[in-house]
Design a protein around this motif. Structure first.
Motif, mmCIF file in Angstrom:
data_model
loop_
_atom_site.group_PDB
_atom_site.id
_atom_site.type_symbol
_atom_site.label_atom_id
_atom_site.label_comp_id
_atom_site.label_asym_id
_atom_site.label_seq_id
_atom_site.Cartn_x
_atom_site.Cartn_y
_atom_site.Cartn_z
ATOM 1 N N VAL A 31 0.841 -1.187 0.000
ATOM 2 C CA VAL A 31 0.000 0.000 0.000
ATOM 3 C C VAL A 31 0.873 1.232 0.000
ATOM 4 O O VAL A 31 1.853 1.325 0.728
ATOM 5 C CB VAL A 31 -0.909 0.006 1.243
ATOM 6 C CG1 VAL A 31 -1.654 1.322 1.361
ATOM 7 C CG2 VAL A 31 -1.881 -1.152 1.177
ATOM 8 N N ALA A 34 2.753 2.958 3.115
ATOM 9 C CA ALA A 34 2.807 2.032 4.240
ATOM 10 C C ALA A 34 4.210 1.553 4.555
ATOM 11 O O ALA A 34 4.420 0.898 5.545
ATOM 12 C CB ALA A 34 1.919 0.813 3.956
ATOM 13 N N ALA A 231 -2.642 0.174 7.712
ATOM 14 C CA ALA A 231 -2.110 -0.717 6.685
ATOM 15 C C ALA A 231 -1.501 -1.902 7.413
ATOM 16 O O ALA A 231 -0.624 -1.726 8.261
ATOM 17 C CB ALA A 231 -1.073 -0.011 5.820
ATOM 18 N N SER A 241 0.745 -5.223 1.826
ATOM 19 C CA SER A 241 -0.059 -4.627 2.884
ATOM 20 C C SER A 241 -1.453 -4.322 2.356
ATOM 21 O O SER A 241 -1.620 -3.969 1.194
ATOM 22 C CB SER A 241 0.587 -3.328 3.386
ATOM 23 O OG SER A 241 1.795 -3.603 4.058
ATOM 24 N N GLU A 243 -4.977 -2.071 3.008
ATOM 25 C CA GLU A 243 -5.402 -0.814 3.616
ATOM 26 C C GLU A 243 -6.816 -0.944 4.160
ATOM 27 O O GLU A 243 -7.721 -1.383 3.462
ATOM 28 C CB GLU A 243 -5.341 0.298 2.571
ATOM 29 C CG GLU A 243 -5.642 1.672 3.094
ATOM 30 C CD GLU A 243 -5.501 2.705 1.997
ATOM 31 O OE1 GLU A 243 -6.554 3.121 1.450
ATOM 32 O OE2 GLU A 243 -4.364 3.084 1.665
#
Length: 268
Positions: A31, A34, A231, A241, A243
């Motif tokens: 993400v 992140a 995240a 990752s 979100e």
């Protein structure tokens, strides 16, 4: 309602969620925002205090709605409610035909159901009666309910995390402070405590260890002290990752268990 065997429903629903709600987006990449690429992050135990302060705000609110970043035609939404006991729901819906998979945690039991197929109930506590193999399909799905719980994550990282302040960022127009924290996976599972039987803890630990021996979480804390976004790495995904956005603090009602008539008999 169509009739399906308990184990077949659990398997089919778990496979569908494993290919969907953050459990199988393998090629999406991290993400944005992140990772550890923020300018001049600062590491200090003082930042644990910021997470614990946010935890107090979230606990006082008592509930929250959430949405998980998803890909069309799917949408994933959910609710956490913290009271005398924690209840939660996560629903993944396909837009063009209303096909959906729902997962709930109510009264120390995990439920997973598919449209029109009924619900499989998996007891979580030490009094669970029917224990399944600790590497069952349901372990990763059960783990999700602690990984995306903002109150649990804030508590664990506020007490045990190595917390880095990444800086100030905008989330949906609101100025938020971005923190990144890591904890040991075994400490994360131990923090769940008596909510899971020993067999369930083993299954969850195995699911989470697929991502490594540490767990990372990014928190964006808004001006009112509430978490606006997290995240997190979800089970069975490596180096990705997912979100999760949070809204409507204090406005969601407690999640109820499915009607008894819709719960399939595990021995049937």
């Amino acid at each position: 309602m169509r009739t399906r065997h308990w184990s077949a429903l659990l398997g089919a629903a778990a496979i569908l969620t494993a290919a969907t709600i953050g459990l199988g987006w393998g090629d999406r990449g991290p993400v944005e925002g992140a990772g550890p690429a923020a300018a001049s992050p600062t590491l200090s135990t003082e930042h644990r205090g910021a997470l614990l302060a946010a935890s107090a705000v979230v606990r006082k609110a008592g509930s929250v709605r959430l949405s998980v970043a998803d890909e069309a035609p799917w949408s994933s939404t959910g609710v956490f409610h913290w009271g005398q006991s924690r209840t939660a729901e996560l629903v993944r819906k396909r837009d063009y035909d209303d096909e959906q998979v729902a997962m709930r945690v109510v009264d120390r039991a995990f439920y997973i159901g598919q449209s029109g197929e009924g619900w499989a109930r998996v007891p979580l506590g030490a009094d669970s009666g029917k224990e399944m193999d600790p590497v069952e399909l349901g372990a990763a799905q059960i783990a999700v309910f602690w990984v995306i719980d903002p109150l649990f994550q804030l508590d664990v990282h506020g007490r045990l995390g190595s917390v880095v302040r990444q800086g100030d960022e905008k989330v949906d127009g609101a100025l938020a402070v971005h923190y990144r924290s890591t904890v040991e996976t075994f400490e994360f599972v131990e923090a769940i405590g008596d909510d899971l039987s020993l067999a369930r803890q083993l299954g969850v630990r195995l699911a989470l260890h697929r991502r490594g021996n540490t767990m990372a979480a990014d928190f964006w804390i808004g001006p009112s002290g509430e978490v606006l976004k997290m995240a997190v790495g979800l089970p069975t995904q490596r180096d990705v990752s997912s979100e999760v956005r949070y809204s409507d603090y204090g406005r969601a009602t407690a999640v109820q268990a499915p009607p008894p008539a819709e719960i399939l008999n595990p021995n049937g």
